[in-house]
Design a protein around this motif. Structure first.
Motif, PDB file in Angstrom:
ATOM      1  N   THR A  77       0.931  -1.201   0.015  1.00  7.26           N
ATOM      2  CA  THR A  77      -0.052   0.012  -0.104  1.00  7.26           C
ATOM      3  C   THR A  77       0.917   1.275  -0.145  1.00  7.26           C
ATOM      4  OG1 THR A  77      -1.539  -1.009   1.270  1.00  7.26           O
ATOM      5  CG2 THR A  77      -1.812   1.233   1.251  1.00  7.26           C
ATOM      6  N   PHE A  78       0.578   2.136  -0.716  1.00 12.57           N
ATOM      7  CA  PHE A  78       1.505   3.246  -1.247  1.00 12.57           C
ATOM      8  C   PHE A  78       0.745   4.556  -0.911  1.00 12.57           C
ATOM      9  CE2 PHE A  78       2.773  -0.331  -3.748  1.00 12.57           C
ATOM     10  CZ  PHE A  78       4.057  -0.634  -3.329  1.00 12.57           C
ATOM     11  N   SER A  79       1.151   5.637   0.032  1.00 18.84           N
ATOM     12  CA  SER A  79       0.722   7.049   0.145  1.00 18.84           C
ATOM     13  C   SER A  79       1.648   7.790   0.056  1.00 18.84           C
ATOM     14  CB  SER A  79      -0.011   6.641   1.665  1.00 18.84           C
ATOM     15  OG  SER A  79      -1.119   5.869   1.948  1.00 18.84           O
ATOM     16  N   ALA A  80       1.163   9.142  -0.459  1.00 17.37           N
ATOM     17  CA  ALA A  80       1.964  10.224  -0.810  1.00 17.37           C
ATOM     18  C   ALA A  80       2.270  10.871   0.495  1.00 17.37           C
ATOM     19  CB  ALA A  80       1.627  11.158  -1.923  1.00 17.37           C
ATOM     20  N   GLY A  81       3.515  11.372   0.836  1.00 18.24           N
ATOM     21  CA  GLY A  81       3.622  12.383   1.951  1.00 18.24           C
ATOM     22  C   GLY A  81       3.048  13.572   1.878  1.00 18.24           C
ATOM     23  N   ALA A 117      11.221  25.298  -2.197  1.00 16.76           N
ATOM     24  CA  ALA A 117      11.590  24.131  -1.479  1.00 16.76           C
ATOM     25  C   ALA A 117      11.741  22.855  -2.302  1.00 16.76           C
ATOM     26  CB  ALA A 117      10.970  23.965  -0.152  1.00 16.76           C
ATOM     27  N   ALA A 118      12.197  22.133  -2.705  1.00 14.60           N
ATOM     28  CA  ALA A 118      12.229  20.735  -3.254  1.00 14.60           C
ATOM     29  C   ALA A 118      12.447  19.669  -2.237  1.00 14.60           C
ATOM     30  CB  ALA A 118      13.120  20.827  -4.241  1.00 14.60           C
ATOM     31  N   SER A 119      11.612  18.613  -2.120  1.00  7.88           N
ATOM     32  CA  SER A 119      11.725  17.545  -1.076  1.00  7.88           C
ATOM     33  C   SER A 119      12.653  16.655  -1.617  1.00  7.88           C
ATOM     34  CB  SER A 119      10.269  16.906  -1.080  1.00  7.88           C
ATOM     35  OG  SER A 119      10.208  16.213  -2.259  1.00  7.88           O
ATOM     36  N   GLN A 120      13.285  16.059  -0.362  1.00  6.92           N
ATOM     37  CA  GLN A 120      14.615  15.340  -0.580  1.00  6.92           C
ATOM     38  C   GLN A 120      14.072  14.010  -0.378  1.00  6.92           C
ATOM     39  OE1 GLN A 120      17.873  16.662  -2.028  1.00  6.92           O
ATOM     40  NE2 GLN A 120      16.035  17.935  -2.477  1.00  6.92           N
TER      41      GLN A 120
END
Length: 224
Positions: free
Chosen positions: A68-72, A221-224
Motif C-alpha cells: 500500500t502506497f501513500s504520498a507524503g 523548496a524541493a523535497s529530498q
C-alpha cells in the motif's frame, strides 16, 4: 476298392486336411491379433492409469504479496517575526518584510535591514533543499543593492553576520547563481527547525529623490 477310388478318397482326405489346417491357422491368427490388441489396450490402460495417478499426486502451493502506497505531505512556510509562520505561496501574497530604517525614506548611502525565516510545517514528511531566486521587481529600484545572509538566530542589524547566500553589492533585480540551503522536516508531529535569514539593502550615491519600487524574492523548496 479300385485304385481310382483309393486315389479319389486320398485326394478328398488331403483336401479336407488342408482346409482344416488353413482354418486352424486362420483361427490362431485371429486369436493372436485379438490377444495383441488386448495387450495393447491393457498397456494403454496402464499408461493412462499411471498418468492419472501422477496428476492426483501433484502438490500445489502459492504465496501472495501486496503493498500500500501513500504520498507524503510537503509545505514551506515563512515568518517576518520568527514565531508566526504562515503560507506566502504566490508573489501576490508575498510576506512584507519589516525594515529597520523606513524603506520609504531612504537616502544615498543609507542601509536598511529586515529579518525573515522559513521552515517546513508540521504536516511535512520530507526534508528539503531551498533555492533562492529573484521573484521580480516593480517601479524603480535602480541604485539599490542588497546582501542576503543565513544566520544562526532570528534578527537582522548592521552587526549581523552569517553565511552569504547573496553577496553584498548585488543589484536588487538579481540573484546570482543558485544559492540554496537545506531545511529539515520535523519529527513527532512537530514543525521542522527554521532557517533564519537577513536582508541588508543599501542605497547608492545616485539614488533619485522620490523614486519608489519593490523587489520580491522566491524561496523554492524541493523535497529530498
Amino acid at each position: 476298392m479300385s485304385d481310382t477310388d483309393t486315389e479319389t478318397n486320398s485326394g478328398t482326405s488331403s483336401a479336407r486336411n488342408s482346409g482344416t489346417n488353413r482354418g486352424s491357422r486362420t483361427a490362431r491368427g485371429r486369436r493372436g491379433m485379438r490377444s495383441r490388441r488386448t495387450r495393447a489396450i491393457l498397456a494403454g490402460g496402464l499408461v493412462l492409469g499411471i498418468g492419472a495417478a501422477v496428476t492426483l499426486a501433484a502438490w500445489n502451493d502459492s504465496e501472495f504479496a501486496t503493498g500500500t502506497f501513500s504520498a507524503g505531505r510537503f509545505n514551506l512556510v515563512g515568518s517576518t517575526n520568527g514565531t508566526t509562520f504562515t503560507d506566502h505561496a504566490t508573489a501576490g501574497a508575498a510576506a512584507p518584510l519589516t525594515f529597520s530604517v523606513p524603506a520609504a525614506a531612504m537616502s544615498p548611502g543609507s542601509v536598511t535591514y529586515a529579518p525573515f525565516a522559513v521552515q517546513l510545517d508540521a504536516t511535512t514528511t520530507n526534508s528539503a533543499i531551498v533555492t533562492v531566486s529573484a521573484g521580480g521587481t516593480t517601479g524603480t529600484v535602480t541604485q539599490l543593492t542588497y546582501e542576503l545572509l543565513q544566520t544562526t538566530t532570528f534578527g537582522c542589524a548592521s552587526a549581523t553576520t552569517g553565511t552569504d547566500l547573496v553577496p553584498a553589492g548585488t543589484a536588487l533585480t538579481a540573484v546570482p547563481g543558485t544559492p540554496n540551503f537545506p531545511l529539515a522536516a520535523g519529527t513527532g508531529g512537530a514543525a521542522g527547525a527554521p532557517v533564519f535569514l537577513c536582508f541588508k539593502v543599501t542605497a547608492g550615491a545616485g539614488l533619485v529623490q522620490g523614486q519608489t519600487g519593490s523587489a520580491t524574492w522566491q524561496f523554492q523548496a524541493a523535497s529530498q
